[in-house]
Design a protein around this motif. Structure first.
Motif, PDB file in Angstrom:
ATOM      1  N   VAL A  51      -4.992  -2.964  -3.247  1.00  0.00           N
ATOM      2  CA  VAL A  51      -4.959  -2.946  -1.795  1.00  0.00           C
ATOM      3  C   VAL A  51      -5.522  -4.233  -1.202  1.00  0.00           C
ATOM      4  O   VAL A  51      -5.244  -4.565  -0.041  1.00  0.00           O
ATOM      5  CB  VAL A  51      -5.733  -1.716  -1.269  1.00  0.00           C
ATOM      6  CG1 VAL A  51      -7.224  -1.865  -1.533  1.00  0.00           C
ATOM      7  CG2 VAL A  51      -5.473  -1.479   0.205  1.00  0.00           C
ATOM      8  N   HIS A  58      -0.058  -4.409   5.846  1.00  0.00           N
ATOM      9  CA  HIS A  58      -0.766  -3.137   5.924  1.00  0.00           C
ATOM     10  C   HIS A  58      -0.329  -2.361   7.163  1.00  0.00           C
ATOM     11  O   HIS A  58      -0.438  -2.864   8.291  1.00  0.00           O
ATOM     12  CB  HIS A  58      -2.279  -3.366   5.971  1.00  0.00           C
ATOM     13  CG  HIS A  58      -2.821  -3.972   4.719  1.00  0.00           C
ATOM     14  ND1 HIS A  58      -3.169  -3.223   3.617  1.00  0.00           N
ATOM     15  CD2 HIS A  58      -3.056  -5.274   4.376  1.00  0.00           C
ATOM     16  CE1 HIS A  58      -3.606  -4.014   2.652  1.00  0.00           C
ATOM     17  NE2 HIS A  58      -3.548  -5.270   3.091  1.00  0.00           N
ATOM     18  N   ALA A  60      -0.805   1.365   9.137  1.00  0.00           N
ATOM     19  CA  ALA A  60      -1.622   2.576   9.259  1.00  0.00           C
ATOM     20  C   ALA A  60      -0.912   3.582  10.151  1.00  0.00           C
ATOM     21  O   ALA A  60      -0.365   3.233  11.198  1.00  0.00           O
ATOM     22  CB  ALA A  60      -2.998   2.240   9.838  1.00  0.00           C
ATOM     23  N   HIS A  91      -1.405   3.070   4.906  1.00  0.00           N
ATOM     24  CA  HIS A  91      -2.705   3.738   5.003  1.00  0.00           C
ATOM     25  C   HIS A  91      -2.525   4.953   5.913  1.00  0.00           C
ATOM     26  O   HIS A  91      -2.290   4.796   7.116  1.00  0.00           O
ATOM     27  CB  HIS A  91      -3.753   2.797   5.591  1.00  0.00           C
ATOM     28  CG  HIS A  91      -3.918   1.520   4.822  1.00  0.00           C
ATOM     29  ND1 HIS A  91      -4.872   1.352   3.837  1.00  0.00           N
ATOM     30  CD2 HIS A  91      -3.248   0.338   4.895  1.00  0.00           C
ATOM     31  CE1 HIS A  91      -4.794   0.139   3.340  1.00  0.00           C
ATOM     32  NE2 HIS A  91      -3.807  -0.505   3.968  1.00  0.00           N
ATOM     33  N   PHE A 115       0.441   3.449  -1.284  1.00  0.00           N
ATOM     34  CA  PHE A 115      -0.220   4.100  -0.153  1.00  0.00           C
ATOM     35  C   PHE A 115      -1.535   4.727  -0.574  1.00  0.00           C
ATOM     36  O   PHE A 115      -1.810   4.938  -1.747  1.00  0.00           O
ATOM     37  CB  PHE A 115       0.699   5.159   0.469  1.00  0.00           C
ATOM     38  CG  PHE A 115       0.839   6.430  -0.323  1.00  0.00           C
ATOM     39  CD1 PHE A 115       0.070   7.559  -0.034  1.00  0.00           C
ATOM     40  CD2 PHE A 115       1.767   6.524  -1.359  1.00  0.00           C
ATOM     41  CE1 PHE A 115       0.206   8.738  -0.746  1.00  0.00           C
ATOM     42  CE2 PHE A 115       1.919   7.700  -2.081  1.00  0.00           C
ATOM     43  CZ  PHE A 115       1.136   8.810  -1.778  1.00  0.00           C
ATOM     44  N   GLU A 116      -2.340   5.028   0.442  1.00  0.00           N
ATOM     45  CA  GLU A 116      -3.578   5.777   0.264  1.00  0.00           C
ATOM     46  C   GLU A 116      -3.729   6.712   1.447  1.00  0.00           C
ATOM     47  O   GLU A 116      -3.237   6.435   2.543  1.00  0.00           O
ATOM     48  CB  GLU A 116      -4.782   4.830   0.170  1.00  0.00           C
ATOM     49  CG  GLU A 116      -6.089   5.525  -0.181  1.00  0.00           C
ATOM     50  CD  GLU A 116      -5.989   6.367  -1.428  1.00  0.00           C
ATOM     51  OE1 GLU A 116      -5.876   7.601  -1.272  1.00  0.00           O
ATOM     52  OE2 GLU A 116      -5.988   5.798  -2.539  1.00  0.00           O
ATOM     53  N   TYR A 118      -6.569   8.808   3.749  1.00  0.00           N
ATOM     54  CA  TYR A 118      -7.980   8.826   4.106  1.00  0.00           C
ATOM     55  C   TYR A 118      -8.258  10.077   4.944  1.00  0.00           C
ATOM     56  O   TYR A 118      -7.716  10.206   6.048  1.00  0.00           O
ATOM     57  CB  TYR A 118      -8.359   7.583   4.914  1.00  0.00           C
ATOM     58  CG  TYR A 118      -7.943   6.284   4.268  1.00  0.00           C
ATOM     59  CD1 TYR A 118      -8.828   5.551   3.488  1.00  0.00           C
ATOM     60  CD2 TYR A 118      -6.639   5.788   4.436  1.00  0.00           C
ATOM     61  CE1 TYR A 118      -8.447   4.350   2.897  1.00  0.00           C
ATOM     62  CE2 TYR A 118      -6.252   4.594   3.842  1.00  0.00           C
ATOM     63  CZ  TYR A 118      -7.152   3.889   3.073  1.00  0.00           C
ATOM     64  OH  TYR A 118      -6.775   2.701   2.486  1.00  0.00           O
ATOM     65  N   LEU A 152     -10.554   2.054   6.568  1.00  0.00           N
ATOM     66  CA  LEU A 152      -9.814   1.194   5.642  1.00  0.00           C
ATOM     67  C   LEU A 152     -10.753   0.283   4.862  1.00  0.00           C
ATOM     68  O   LEU A 152     -11.838  -0.050   5.349  1.00  0.00           O
ATOM     69  CB  LEU A 152      -8.790   0.353   6.406  1.00  0.00           C
ATOM     70  CG  LEU A 152      -7.395   0.989   6.571  1.00  0.00           C
ATOM     71  CD1 LEU A 152      -7.460   2.335   7.259  1.00  0.00           C
ATOM     72  CD2 LEU A 152      -6.449   0.032   7.290  1.00  0.00           C
TER      73      LEU A 152
END
Length: 361
Positions: A51, A58, A60, A91, A115-116, A118, A152
């Motif tokens: 990342v 990036h 979000a 994100h 991807f992640e 959160y 992030l």
């Protein structure tokens, strides 16, 4: 009911709304697997930094069960029109404290997606949220964008924040490369023809300590901008404590009722007049109509790089109800949703034809 008890009741309701995505996640809708897109010539080589790779774009977005269908279509459109889709990192901010089902749903439709997810704690904002003109605008996840810089990784220098009801028709790297001068933290399309005063109550404008005085000394006269498409410098955001500045206005709203419209006005109070302007093509917003009726609206004049169904009317809801607006059929071509009865299964979008008809550089 006493004031404290009433506030506690409001918090409890908001928390229930926020975790409803988790309850609904046990019955997530099914989605088709999207076509796979790979980097073309001239794209940055993948680095071992993950990342923290400096060559990444990036993006979000929020992610929940209710808007998952919109998020899937948005991701699909962004990948399809990207010159370097392997270089996009997503994100996702999720209200579900254990977003395993959401993660599996995204990975099933986009096996190669970087991807992640959160988890976003609703209680971080529940005590700050005021009633809005539309109940959906009171959901805590609407305020997750205020916490991007906290959630992030610190190595991510900037992010493009996008609402879940958008559709890309252009290469998002063009938006990513927006120049942010030293004085700017946020870049977004501005709409200076809009009646800026209507975003705040008469009590705000008549208060001698508020009103026009709030915007005195800013780089430019304050203009409306839509927070569903923003380029944010996360390092400058942290350095300037901008989440705290936004939350201070949310606290004042609790005391004086200075606006009516959800998460947008606090952003305007902090950033209007300081935003770096982006071409309007990157947020053809309002396609969902207003916040009450959700009526059909056409595209604005000019080229289109990103369409945004802001407002009450969402394309997936109108399509399912059999009352789509003309532009909802464009969104449908990116819909990966598979109905439970198997009818109308998703099919790949005719992206090149769409792109050719919408934008021109």
């Amino acid at each position: 009911m006493g004031g404290e008890a009433m506030r506690a009741g409001v918090v409890a309701v908001l928390l229930a709304v926020a975790v409803s995505g988790a309850a609904a996640a046990g019955a997530l809708p099914r989605f088709a697997e999207a076509p796979e897109y790979r980097n073309g010539e001239g794209c940055p080589a993948a680095a071992a930094a993950g990342v923290c790779d400096p060559g990444l774009v990036h993006i979000a977005m929020t992610l929940d069960a209710h808007y998952l269908r919109g998020s899937m279509a948005a991701v699909y459109s962004l990948l399809k029109h990207a010159s370097c889709p392997d270089s996009i990192f997503f994100h996702f901010l999720a209200a579900d404290p254990e977003p395993g089902l959401l993660r599996r749903a995204v990975a099933a439709s986009f096996p190669s997606l970087r991807f992640e997810i959160y988890p976003f704690r609703a209680e971080a904002v529940a005590g700050l949220i005021s009633a809005s003109v539309r109940a959906a605008l009171e959901a805590p996840l609407n305020y997750a964008r205020n916490h991007l810089a906290d959630l992030l990784p610190r190595c991510v220098p900037r992010a493009i924040y996008l609402d879940s009801d958008v559709l890309a028709a252009d290469d998002v790297r063009r938006l990513w490369e927006t120049r942010l001068p030293a004085a700017a933290v946020v870049a977004a399309p501005e709409y200076c023809h809009a009646n800026f005063s209507r975003y705040f109550t008469p009590a705000f404008w008549s208060d001698p300590g508020l009103g026009a005085r709030v915007f005195t000394g800013r780089r430019r006269p304050p203009c409306y901008f839509n927070t569903g498409v923003m380029v944010i410098d996360l390092r400058r955001w942290r350095a300037g404590n901008y989440r705290q500045r936004i939350e201070r206005w949310m606290e004042i709203q609790k005391e004086k009722r200075i606006y009516e419209l959800g998460s947008l006005p606090p952003f305007l109070l902090v950033f209007a007049g300081e935003v770096e302007a982006v071409d309007h093509r990157w947020n053809q917003h309002g396609l969902g109509g207003d916040n009450v009726h959700g009526s059909c609206r056409p595209l604005h004049d000019g080229p289109v790089s990103l369409m945004h169904w802001s407002g009450k009317g969402k394309p997936w809801d109108r399509l399912d109800a059999g009352r789509p607006c003309p532009l909802d059929h464009t969104w449908k071509s990116y819909d990966l949703y598979i109905p439970s009865d198997g009818s109308g299964a998703a099919s790949p979008a005719s992206g090149p034809a769409l792109a050719a008809s919408l934008f021109s550089w």
